[in-house]
Design a protein around this motif. Structure first.
Motif, short mmCIF file in Angstrom:
data_model
loop_
_atom_site.label_atom_id
_atom_site.label_comp_id
_atom_site.label_asym_id
_atom_site.label_seq_id
_atom_site.Cartn_x
_atom_site.Cartn_y
_atom_site.Cartn_z
N ALA A 47 -3.55 5.30 -0.62
CA ALA A 47 -3.33 5.11 -2.06
C ALA A 47 -2.01 4.40 -2.33
CB ALA A 47 -3.36 6.46 -2.76
N TYR A 48 -1.00 4.67 -1.50
CA TYR A 48 0.29 4.03 -1.72
C TYR A 48 0.30 2.57 -1.25
CZ TYR A 48 2.90 8.18 -3.16
OH TYR A 48 3.37 9.27 -3.86
N ARG A 49 -0.53 2.21 -0.27
CA ARG A 49 -0.43 0.89 0.34
C ARG A 49 -1.49 -0.09 -0.16
NH1 ARG A 49 2.93 1.00 5.23
NH2 ARG A 49 2.15 -1.13 5.55
N LEU A 50 -2.56 0.41 -0.77
CA LEU A 50 -3.63 -0.48 -1.20
C LEU A 50 -3.55 -0.74 -2.70
CD1 LEU A 50 -6.72 0.85 0.79
CD2 LEU A 50 -5.34 -1.17 1.25
N PRO A 51 -3.95 -1.94 -3.14
CA PRO A 51 -3.89 -2.24 -4.57
C PRO A 51 -5.00 -1.54 -5.34
CG PRO A 51 -4.88 -4.06 -3.37
CD PRO A 51 -4.41 -3.08 -2.34
N GLY A 52 -4.67 -1.20 -6.58
CA GLY A 52 -5.66 -0.66 -7.50
C GLY A 52 -6.46 0.48 -6.91
N GLY A 53 -7.78 0.39 -7.06
CA GLY A 53 -8.66 1.45 -6.59
C GLY A 53 -9.31 1.15 -5.25
N MET A 54 -8.68 0.30 -4.42
CA MET A 54 -9.31 -0.06 -3.16
C MET A 54 -9.53 1.17 -2.27
SD MET A 54 -10.65 -2.19 -1.13
CE MET A 54 -10.31 -3.75 -1.93
N ALA A 55 -8.60 2.12 -2.31
CA ALA A 55 -8.79 3.33 -1.51
C ALA A 55 -10.06 4.07 -1.93
CB ALA A 55 -7.58 4.24 -1.63
N LEU A 75 -17.41 -1.55 -8.59
CA LEU A 75 -17.34 -2.19 -9.91
C LEU A 75 -16.42 -1.44 -10.86
CD1 LEU A 75 -21.12 -3.08 -10.46
CD2 LEU A 75 -19.27 -4.61 -9.77
N VAL A 76 -16.29 -0.12 -10.65
CA VAL A 76 -15.46 0.68 -11.55
C VAL A 76 -13.98 0.51 -11.24
CG1 VAL A 76 -14.87 3.02 -12.28
CG2 VAL A 76 -17.26 2.37 -11.98
N VAL A 77 -13.60 0.55 -9.96
CA VAL A 77 -12.18 0.68 -9.62
C VAL A 77 -11.58 -0.56 -8.99
CG1 VAL A 77 -12.40 3.16 -9.33
CG2 VAL A 77 -12.69 1.68 -7.35
N LEU A 78 -12.39 -1.50 -8.52
CA LEU A 78 -11.84 -2.64 -7.79
C LEU A 78 -11.20 -3.62 -8.76
CD1 LEU A 78 -11.51 -3.84 -5.00
CD2 LEU A 78 -13.69 -5.02 -5.30
N ARG A 79 -10.03 -4.09 -8.40
CA ARG A 79 -9.31 -5.07 -9.21
C ARG A 79 -8.99 -6.27 -8.33
NH1 ARG A 79 -10.52 -1.59 -12.24
NH2 ARG A 79 -9.34 -0.71 -13.96
N ALA A 80 -8.91 -7.42 -8.93
CA ALA A 80 -8.45 -8.59 -8.19
C ALA A 80 -6.99 -8.40 -7.84
CB ALA A 80 -8.64 -9.85 -9.04
N ALA A 81 -6.66 -8.62 -6.59
CA ALA A 81 -5.29 -8.42 -6.15
C ALA A 81 -5.02 -9.34 -4.97
CB ALA A 81 -5.06 -6.96 -5.76
N GLY A 82 -3.79 -9.26 -4.47
CA GLY A 82 -3.39 -10.09 -3.36
C GLY A 82 -4.02 -9.63 -2.05
N ALA A 83 -3.43 -10.09 -0.96
CA ALA A 83 -3.94 -9.76 0.37
C ALA A 83 -3.89 -8.25 0.59
CB ALA A 83 -3.12 -10.48 1.42
N LEU A 84 -4.92 -7.75 1.26
CA LEU A 84 -5.01 -6.32 1.52
C LEU A 84 -4.09 -5.94 2.67
CD1 LEU A 84 -8.84 -5.70 1.18
CD2 LEU A 84 -7.06 -5.43 -0.54
N ASP A 85 -3.55 -4.73 2.59
CA ASP A 85 -2.69 -4.20 3.64
C ASP A 85 -3.56 -3.59 4.73
OD1 ASP A 85 0.30 -3.15 4.19
OD2 ASP A 85 -1.17 -1.62 4.74
N ALA A 86 -3.42 -4.07 5.97
CA ALA A 86 -4.28 -3.61 7.06
C ALA A 86 -4.10 -2.13 7.34
CB ALA A 86 -4.00 -4.43 8.32
N VAL A 87 -2.84 -1.67 7.28
CA VAL A 87 -2.59 -0.25 7.52
C VAL A 87 -3.25 0.60 6.44
CG1 VAL A 87 -0.79 1.51 7.68
CG2 VAL A 87 -0.44 -0.72 8.74
N GLY A 88 -3.19 0.14 5.21
CA GLY A 88 -3.82 0.88 4.13
C GLY A 88 -5.32 0.96 4.27
N VAL A 89 -5.95 -0.16 4.66
CA VAL A 89 -7.40 -0.17 4.85
C VAL A 89 -7.80 0.77 5.99
CG1 VAL A 89 -9.37 -1.59 5.51
CG2 VAL A 89 -7.69 -2.48 3.90
N LEU A 90 -7.07 0.71 7.10
CA LEU A 90 -7.37 1.59 8.23
C LEU A 90 -7.17 3.05 7.85
CD1 LEU A 90 -5.78 -0.39 11.21
CD2 LEU A 90 -8.21 -0.10 10.68
N ALA A 91 -6.11 3.33 7.06
CA ALA A 91 -5.88 4.71 6.63
C ALA A 91 -7.01 5.20 5.72
CB ALA A 91 -4.53 4.81 5.90
N ALA A 92 -7.49 4.33 4.83
CA ALA A 92 -8.59 4.72 3.95
C ALA A 92 -9.87 4.98 4.74
CB ALA A 92 -8.82 3.63 2.89
N LEU A 93 -10.16 4.10 5.69
CA LEU A 93 -11.34 4.30 6.53
C LEU A 93 -11.22 5.58 7.36
CD1 LEU A 93 -12.07 0.68 7.79
CD2 LEU A 93 -13.52 2.06 6.29
N ALA A 94 -10.03 5.81 7.91
CA ALA A 94 -9.83 7.00 8.74
C ALA A 94 -9.93 8.27 7.91
CB ALA A 94 -8.46 6.93 9.43
#
Length: 328
Positions: A83-91, A131-150
Motif C-alpha cells: 500500500a505504501y509503495r504502489l500508486p492508488g489502488g493497485m494493491a 475499474l473501481v480502484v485503478l488510477r493512471a499513474a507512473g511506472a509501477l514499483d517492482a517491490v510493491g507489486v511483489l509484496a502485493a502478490l505475496a
C-alpha cells in the motif's frame, strides 16, 4: 443458523477491512506499517485468548504458528508495504486475484476441481475491482507489486489450510482466531523493533484508530472470517474479498469527499455481481440445503375384499380408488 446468515456475517469481515485505508490515512502515524500490523494483531489475539482460555495441543502448536504466519504475520506487513509503495489502488487490484489463487490452491490441497464458472467469476471480480480502484499513474514499483502478490498468496494459502485442517475437537472459532492473531503478532514484534525502531508517540485520534483496528477491524472481523471458513467452502469465502476494496471506495466517496465516475460505478456492479455469483453452487440456487419433503400419508381405508376380475359388464355405483400420494 442457515447458510445465508453465515454468508452475511462472514461478509462483515471484508466490509470492515475496507475501512482500514481511511482509518490509517486519517488517524494513524505515517510510514509505520510494521508497528501498525503489530498493534492490529497482538492485542486482539491476547484479548481473544483470554476470552477463549484454550491453548493449542499437540500438532496444533505448529499448525497455529503456520496459520498465524500466513494469515497475519506475513499478510499484514506485506499488505502495508504494498500500500505504501504502489500508486492508488493497485494493491487492491492485485489482491482481487485472491479468489483465483484460492481456486488453484483448493485444487492442490483440497482436491476441489475448479469449474469454468468459478474461474470466470474470479476474472470478473478482478476486473470489477480494477475499474473501481485503478488510477493512471507512473511506472509501477517492482517491490510493491511483489509484496502485493505475496500478501495475496499468503492469505489465500492460509484460507485453504484453515479449511483443510479445520479445528481440534472441542475448540471453537474464537480460540482458533486467538491462536493465529497471537502467533502473527509475535512474529511482527521483532520485525517492527528491528526495522522501525521505538514506537512513535500517539495522540488521541491515533489511540482511537488503533483501538478500532484491534477490536472491530481485527478481533471481531477475523473471528467472523475464520468462523465462515469453517462453515462455507474456501472458494465461497474468498469471493467475499472484493467487498473490501468496494467498501473502501464507498467510504472514500461518502466520508472523504472522493468522486465516483461512471466507470467506477460499473466496476462496483461487476465486482458485487461476481461476489454474489461466487456464493452460488453449480446448478443455480444459493446452496442452502432443503429439508427432505415428507411423503403424504395415504388415507387408511377399511379392508375390502379383492375386486372381481374386470368384465365387459359395468359395475353399478363403483367406488373410485384413492389417488396415489405424490412425492416431490
Amino acid at each position: 443458523m442457515n447458510r445465508s446468515a453465515t454468508v452475511l456475517l462472514t461478509a462483515l469481515a471484508p466490509v470492515s477491512w475496507g475501512t482500514t485505508y481511511a482509518v490509517t490515512t486519517e488517524f494513524l502515524p505515517a510510514d509505520r506499517p510494521l508497528f501498525t500490523a503489530t498493534l492490529r494483531a497482538l492485542p486482539a489475539g491476547l484479548l481473544l485468548l483470554a476470552l477463549a482460555r484454550v491453548l493449542p495441543r499437540g500438532a496444533w502448536w505448529g499448525r497455529a504458528a503456520v496459520l498465524g504466519a500466513l494469515n497475519i504475520g506475513a499478510f499484514f506487513p506485506l499488505l502495508f508495504l504494498a500500500a505504501y509503495r504502489l500508486p492508488g489502488g493497485m494493491a487492491a487490484v492485485v489482491g482481487s486475484v485472491g479468489p483465483l489463487f484460492v481456486v488453484g490452491l483448493s485444487a492442490l490441497f483440497l482436491g476441489h476441481r475448479p469449474t469454468a464458472r468459478t474461474l470466470l467469476t474470479g476474472i470478473v471480480a478482478a476486473l470489477g475491482v480494477s475499474l473501481v480502484v485503478l488510477r493512471a499513474a507512473g511506472a509501477l514499483d517492482a517491490v510493491g507489486v511483489l509484496a502485493a502478490l505475496a500478501s495475496t498468496a499468503s492469505m489465500s494459502a492460509g484460507t485453504v489450510l484453515t479449511k483443510k485442517w479445520g479445528r481440534p475437537e472441542g475448540v471453537g472459532p474464537l480460540a482458533l482466531t486467538a491462536w493465529q492473531l497471537t502467533a502473527g503478532g509475535l512474529i511482527t514484534v521483532p520485525l517492527a523493533l528491528a526495522v522501525e525502531g521505538a514506537p512513535p508517540a500517539l495522540d488521541a485520534p491515533a489511540v482511537g484508530g488503533y483501538l478500532y483496528l484491534a477490536l472491530a477491524n481485527t478481533a471481531l472481523a477475523y473471528w467472523l472470517w475464520f468462523r465462515g471458513i469453517g462453515r462455507l467452502s474456501a472458494t465461497q469465502v474468498t469471493f467475499l474479498g472484493p467487498l473490501s476494496p468496494l467498501t473502501a471506495a464507498v467510504v472514500g466517496w461518502t466520508a472523504l469527499g472522493q468522486a465516483l465516475t461512471p466507470v467506477q460505478l460499473a466496476g462496483m456492479a461487476l465486482a458485487f455481481g461476481a461476489t454474489v455469483a461466487g456464493q452460488l453452487r453449480p446448478g443455480g440456487g444459493t446452496g442452502v440445503p432443503r429439508a427432505p419433503r415428507r411423503p403424504r400419508r395415504a388415507t387408511t381405508a377399511p379392508a375390502a375384499p379383492a375386486p372381481a376380475p374386470r368384465t365387459t359388464t359395468a359395475t353399478p355405483a363403483a367406488t373410485p380408488a384413492p389417488a396415489p400420494a405424490r412425492h416431490g
